[in-house]
Design a protein around this motif. Sequence first.
Motif, mmCIF file in Angstrom:
data_model
loop_
_atom_site.group_PDB
_atom_site.id
_atom_site.type_symbol
_atom_site.label_atom_id
_atom_site.label_comp_id
_atom_site.label_asym_id
_atom_site.label_seq_id
_atom_site.Cartn_x
_atom_site.Cartn_y
_atom_site.Cartn_z
ATOM 1 N N LEU A 6 0.821 -1.215 0.000
ATOM 2 C CA LEU A 6 0.000 0.000 0.000
ATOM 3 C C LEU A 6 0.851 1.260 0.000
ATOM 4 N N ALA A 7 1.917 1.253 0.798
ATOM 5 C CA ALA A 7 2.801 2.424 0.852
ATOM 6 C C ALA A 7 3.456 2.659 -0.507
ATOM 7 N N ALA A 8 3.927 1.578 -1.142
ATOM 8 C CA ALA A 8 4.544 1.705 -2.466
ATOM 9 C C ALA A 8 3.521 2.180 -3.487
ATOM 10 N N PHE A 9 2.303 1.662 -3.389
ATOM 11 C CA PHE A 9 1.255 2.098 -4.314
ATOM 12 C C PHE A 9 1.000 3.600 -4.175
ATOM 13 N N HIS A 10 0.831 4.077 -2.955
ATOM 14 C CA HIS A 10 0.556 5.505 -2.742
ATOM 15 C C HIS A 10 1.729 6.381 -3.189
ATOM 16 N N PRO A 81 -6.633 -1.523 -7.128
ATOM 17 C CA PRO A 81 -6.714 -0.278 -6.341
ATOM 18 C C PRO A 81 -7.965 0.546 -6.603
ATOM 19 N N PHE A 82 -8.353 0.674 -7.868
ATOM 20 C CA PHE A 82 -9.525 1.502 -8.163
ATOM 21 C C PHE A 82 -10.812 0.856 -7.657
ATOM 22 N N VAL A 83 -10.842 -0.481 -7.574
ATOM 23 C CA VAL A 83 -12.011 -1.174 -7.048
ATOM 24 C C VAL A 83 -12.152 -0.889 -5.553
ATOM 25 N N LEU A 84 -11.015 -0.788 -4.861
ATOM 26 C CA LEU A 84 -11.017 -0.502 -3.427
ATOM 27 C C LEU A 84 -11.208 0.981 -3.122
ATOM 28 N N GLY A 85 -11.247 1.813 -4.165
ATOM 29 C CA GLY A 85 -11.414 3.247 -3.971
ATOM 30 C C GLY A 85 -10.147 3.954 -3.511
ATOM 31 N N LEU A 86 -8.990 3.318 -3.697
ATOM 32 C CA LEU A 86 -7.721 3.920 -3.279
ATOM 33 C C LEU A 86 -7.204 4.953 -4.269
ATOM 34 N N GLY A 142 -3.591 3.450 -11.639
ATOM 35 C CA GLY A 142 -4.501 2.915 -10.640
ATOM 36 C C GLY A 142 -5.102 1.556 -10.895
ATOM 37 N N VAL A 143 -4.543 0.785 -11.847
ATOM 38 C CA VAL A 143 -5.141 -0.522 -12.133
ATOM 39 C C VAL A 143 -4.376 -1.691 -11.509
ATOM 40 N N HIS A 144 -3.192 -1.428 -10.929
ATOM 41 C CA HIS A 144 -2.419 -2.492 -10.276
ATOM 42 C C HIS A 144 -1.729 -1.965 -9.042
#
Length: 194
Positions: A6-10, A81-86, A142-144
């Motif tokens: 999550l941290a890497a994604f953000h 990520p986009f499914v989770l609303g992140l 935002g897709v992976h």
Amino acid sequence: MNALNLAAFHWIAAGSHPTPWVLSAASALAPWGSWLCGAILVAALWRRRADRVYLCIVAAMAGVTSLVSHAIAQPLNTPRPFVLGLAPAYIEHAGRGGLPSTHAAVMFLVALAFLLRPGLRRLGVALLALAAATGWARIYVGVHFPLDIVAGLLLAGVIAGALAIAQRCVHAAMPRADRASGDQDTAHSLWRPS
């Protein structure tokens, strides 16, 4: 691992206020990077006559990699990520499971297979850079998650490793068969590094 993912994604993702030119580049690369990879493979098939059989095997292995990736992702059904609303999805994409990334798995497989072949290594380096850039772009839009891309790379590494082992086994076995039959122009030359 989830907190790191999550941290890497953000850190990588565009978020709600992306830089316009970076978003444009990522939005183009995320869906089209794999097509460019395929075009490079087709161009190599056309131009590299000595490597055609090997490249056909690589193309077949890319198809197998895609099937294996989908077979893993479907039961895991890890949300994107986009499914989770992140983050918003900046490209159109289905919401099915994204672990492992099939784009990453196939593109890294092709890159690694090129790197295994001495005559194709320069293209392999370019394909590796393209696969990494496409992986970044798919996170950015935002897709992976980063873990999806890493899982795709690991899957590609396993399949490329199997390809390398098969190549070595065929290369080791064929010279004995050549000597026994007296035929010096057999399938062994098809696997011989160019």
